[in-house]
Scaffold this motif. Structure first.
Motif: not given
Length: 498
Positions: A368-391
């Motif tokens: 999803i983040d790769l697709l966001l980058r391709l469309f010129g948008k800021r990637p967000q999902l990986m950060g959410v997944v990482r934070k959930a994992y750390q929590t």
């Protein structure tokens, strides 16, 4: 004296008023008690003054019922510019003089991050409590000072009673350590040795804070309140109200959004919760009881009160989650902001957990983040997944352990005293606890949708249809993968023998 009469015309001071417990306390005091004024300690931050932060606080979703029923009550809130890290809480002398008639103090301010660096945790949870107590000593009309601690302040015990347990370290020494060891690297290296017996800096510093409060019990009317995990409300301000995306509530939201797909926990682990409204009603009752205990002078032991569901909610976390899946609650309250089909796999096998994290969370997030980058948008999902994992990682000590206790302190007594009032504790006497838990869990999902994700109720039918389509696609993909796997096994191993 009724509880409403106890708070009648009182002036109250709250630290941590912008947090989950603090906001719930303020909401209940304004809606059900005719208080004169509530002073809220607010630290200016992000270019916002204390007054501006108060304006923002008044707009919090927890006040949605108050705005409809008693909007003028919010005018009783007074911003107190200050900071628990500063001497005297950083309160200006003129403001301190204005607060001279304060008779009740609720110290809710704390960092609740489990992985907070030791210096920060000590400064906020111990040093902040020390400054709050010193300020309370200047209040000539003080009736009770309530220190909000946690049910997990003594995690080395398997059975926790509503009493004070001596701390393994001296709080004064720990405050000196952070002054005398300026190097954060050195202090972080010492952390594991200093907090032996505690899984994290949060529980360690909350334990020290209780020791500090206990040392002042002969000088001030102090009580300690230990709630377990504060989650959704049962009734107040509305059924299932969800206060925040922080902590456990955030994990529920991520499951509903189809982002959190697996949790590593013991199958016999209970979810020990304190419903937001039940916890606040209990705390208000304990405040009154605390004053009564100090009327004849300082008690021999500091009054400690607890709120734990271990005696009346026997369900494990997995049982509740599985029932939510079976009853289709995720579909009934389908979120508009969702990625994959909601639902979660709970396992006590580490390798299964790590495999599912990679395949069901990390890979989709990267895509999803790769697709966001391709469309010129800021990637967000990986950060959410990482934070959930750390929590979830820092919560591990509580994901495989059950802590027992006598439950809610003086439950029957305070239930009887408040029966039929705005402070009733009807959930304790509900004949169908299982049904109540599941019903409120469903209401929680609707609240997350409306109050946290800000989704319009009129979009619910469309979200439910999208949920159905996603489910069909997901099941179809599973069948295709199963077919491919069977064909590969047949071609590689079985076909040559038949």
């Amino acid at each position: 004296m009724s509880l409403a009469n106890f708070y009648e015309d009182s002036e109250i001071f709250v630290t941590g008023g912008s947090g989950v417990v603090g906001k719930a306390l303020i909401e209940k005091l304004l809606r059900s008690c005719n208080v004169r004024r509530i002073y809220v300690l607010l630290r200016p931050r992000r270019q916002l003054s204390a007054e501006q932060r108060l304006v923002k606080l008044r707009q919090a979703t927890i006040f949605h019922v108050l705005h409809q029923e008693k909007p003028d009550e919010l005018d009783k809130l007074v911003a107190v510019p200050g900071d628990v890290l500063l001497p005297g809480l950083g309160i200006d002398p003129a403001m301190a003089a204005q607060m001279s008639k304060v008779s009740l103090v609720y110290h809710c301010a704390a960092t609740v991050r489990f992985d907070e660096p030791l210096r920060v945790a000590l400064q906020l949870n111990v040093g902040g409590t020390f400054e709050a107590i010193k300020f309370a000593e200047t209040l000539a009309h003080l009736r009770v000072f309530v220190h909000v601690s946690t049910f997990y302040s003594n995690p080395y015990l398997k059975f926790v009673e509503p009493k004070y347990y001596s701390s393994p370290m001296d709080w004064r020494l720990c405050l000196r350590v952070i002054d005398e060891v300026p190097d954060d690297g050195m202090l972080n290296a010492l952390t594991r040795k200093l907090i032996v017996g505690f899984p994290n800096t949060y529980t360690f510093t909350k334990n020290l804070a209780e020791s500090l409060v206990n040392d002042y019990r002969c000088r001030l009317p102090l009580i300690i309140y230990r709630p377990s995990i504060v989650l959704f409300a049962v009734d107040d301000p509305s059924p299932g109200f969800s206060p925040s995306l922080m902590g456990a509530m955030g994990l529920f939201a991520l499951v509903g959004a189809g982002i959190l797909k697996t949790v590593y926990l013991g199958k016999e682990t209970r979810l020990d919760i304190t419903p937001q409204d039940v916890g606040i009603k209990c705390m208000l009752s304990y405040t009154k009881k605390g004053q009564e205990k100090y009327q004849k002078g300082p008690p021999k032991e500091i009054p400690v009160y607890m709120s734990s569901s271990c005696t009346h909610v026997p369900h494990t976390f997995t049982q509740i989650a599985e029932q939510m899946d079976t009853l289709g609650l995720w579909k009934k309250a389908a979120f508009e902001k969702s990625l994959m089909v909601p639902g979660c796999h709970y396992t006590d096998r580490r390798w299964v957990y790590q495999f599912l994290v990679f395949t069901k969370q990390i890979l989709p997030a990267l895509l999803i983040d790769l697709l966001l980058r391709l469309f010129g948008k800021r990637p967000q999902l990986m950060g959410v997944v990482r934070k959930a994992y750390q929590t979830l990682e820092v919560m591990q000590p509580f994901m495989f352990n059950n802590y027992d206790s006598p439950g809610v302190t003086e439950k029957d007594e305070i239930s009887k005293e408040n029966h039929g009032t705005d402070f009733h504790l009807n959930p304790f006497t509900d004949p169908d606890i299982n049904g109540l838990v599941i019903r409120v869990s469903g209401q929680m999902l609707y609240s997350i949708r409306a109050h946290l994700f800000k989704e319009d109720p009129c979009t619910l039918p469309r979200s439910q249809r999208i949920h159905t389509i996603k489910t069909i696609i997901y099941q179809g993909l599973r069948l295709i993968l199963l077919y491919k796997l069977v064909r590969w096994i047949w071609a590689s191993y079985l076909g040559q023998h038949f």
